[in-house]
Scaffold this active site. Structure first.
Site, PDB file in Angstrom:
ATOM      1  N   ARG A   1      -9.535   0.870   9.129  1.00  0.00           N
ATOM      2  CA  ARG A   1      -9.089  -0.488   9.454  1.00  0.00           C
ATOM      3  C   ARG A   1     -10.139  -1.249  10.248  1.00  0.00           C
ATOM      4  NH1 ARG A   1      -3.114   0.547   9.356  1.00  0.00           N
ATOM      5  NH2 ARG A   1      -1.990  -1.365   9.816  1.00  0.00           N
TER       6      ARG A   1
ATOM      7  N   ARG B   1      -0.396  -8.668  13.708  1.00  0.00           N
ATOM      8  CA  ARG B   1      -0.937  -7.652  12.793  1.00  0.00           C
ATOM      9  C   ARG B   1      -1.806  -8.310  11.713  1.00  0.00           C
ATOM     10  NH1 ARG B   1       4.498  -4.950  11.100  1.00  0.00           N
ATOM     11  NH2 ARG B   1       3.244  -3.534   9.831  1.00  0.00           N
TER      12      ARG B   1
ATOM     13  N   ARG C   1      12.051  -5.931   5.889  1.00  0.00           N
ATOM     14  CA  ARG C   1      11.891  -4.543   5.432  1.00  0.00           C
ATOM     15  C   ARG C   1      12.718  -3.555   6.269  1.00  0.00           C
ATOM     16  NH1 ARG C   1       5.721  -2.575   4.768  1.00  0.00           N
ATOM     17  NH2 ARG C   1       5.610  -2.730   7.026  1.00  0.00           N
TER      18      ARG C   1
ATOM     19  N   LYS D   1       0.837  -1.217   0.000  1.00  0.00           N
ATOM     20  CA  LYS D   1       0.000   0.000   0.000  1.00  0.00           C
ATOM     21  C   LYS D   1       0.869   1.263   0.000  1.00  0.00           C
ATOM     22  CE  LYS D   1      -2.147  -0.908   3.898  1.00  0.00           C
ATOM     23  NZ  LYS D   1      -1.407  -2.132   4.315  1.00  0.00           N
TER      24      LYS D   1
ATOM     25  N   ARG E   1      11.324  -0.701  11.498  1.00  0.00           N
ATOM     26  CA  ARG E   1      10.206  -0.473  12.410  1.00  0.00           C
ATOM     27  C   ARG E   1      10.209  -1.546  13.496  1.00  0.00           C
ATOM     28  NH1 ARG E   1       4.973   0.244   8.639  1.00  0.00           N
ATOM     29  NH2 ARG E   1       4.095  -0.786  10.454  1.00  0.00           N
TER      30      ARG E   1
END
Ligand code: AMP
Length: 215
Positions: free
Chosen positions: A88, A172, A127, A13, A161
């Site tokens: 969400r 998540r 990531r 996204k 992160r």
């Protein structure tokens, strides 16, 4: 144009929102980025949100709705925006609808990006990003061309992160399927949902999105 990019963490996204910002000239409103900025600035919202985010849970609807309601009144949102990571929950979806109705606005597109779970976990666990400009890299899939130097801005500082690890990612993902995936049905019923295959190359996903928004 007002659009929502819907999909689990790691679906792409943020990457696609960045591309839309460049092409459409409208801002990306990422509630995750806004919350991380609040955490970094140690605001009251940031202090309340930090532990929840680090554990991979959802911040309260009340906090997130208030942040978005304030943000969409900024002048750069006058011609539209891309919502990334918001709404969400069904409560947030109702809230955004009410916010837009109050302003005489409406959503043009909701684009759902589908990616297999094991690919999502692999993408997120590897990531990292440039600490200065935010360009996103991956341990195996996308290293900077010159090791340790950001391709975009030349910075040598990178960050990860705290919630981008395999264990928190499972929480998540669970939250996505439990709280967020019902929005697929919600927007389908409203007739504005388009679903695309987020397993394709970044370029092909971009082409799919372009075809939707230019219709
Ligand atoms: P993201 O950058 O979208 O992956 O979001 C990172 C974290 O911020 C999430 O795991 C949540 O803890 C929090 N967050 C971001 N957006 C929302 C939202 N719309 N509702 C609740 N929590 C959110």
């Amino acid at each position: 144009m007002r659009l929502i990019l819907l999909g689990p963490p790691g679906a792409g996204k943020g990457t696609q929102a960045q591309r839309l910002v460049e092409r459409e000239g409208i801002p990306q409103l990422s509630t995750g980025d806004m919350l991380r900025a609040a955490v970094a600035a140690e605001t009251e919202v940031g202090l309340r949100a930090k532990a929840v985010m680090d554990a991979g849970h959802l911040v309260s609807d009340e906090i997130v709705n208030a942040i978005v309601a304030e943000r969409i009144d900024q002048p750069d949102c006058a011609n539209g925006f891309i919502l990334d990571g918001y709404p969400r929950t069904l409560i947030q979806a109702d809230a955004v609808e009410a916010m837009l109705a109050e302003r005489g606005q409406k959503l043009d597109h909701v684009i759902e990006m589908r990616v297999d779970d094991e690919v999502l976990i692999r993408r997120v666990a590897g990531r990292f990003s440039c600490a200065k400009c935010g360009t996103v890299y991956h341990d195996t899939d996308r290293q900077p061309t010159v090791e340790g130097v950001c391709d975009t801005c030349g910075s040598t500082e990178f960050k990860r992160r705290p919630d981008d690890n395999a264990e928190t990612m499972r929480t998540r993902l669970w939250n996505y399927y439990k709280d967020t995936s019902p929005l697929v049905g919600y927007y389908h019923c409203k007739g504005i949902l388009k679903t695309i295959d987020g397993m394709q190359s970044i370029e092909d996903v971009t082409d799919n999105i372009d075809a939707i928004v230019s219709r």
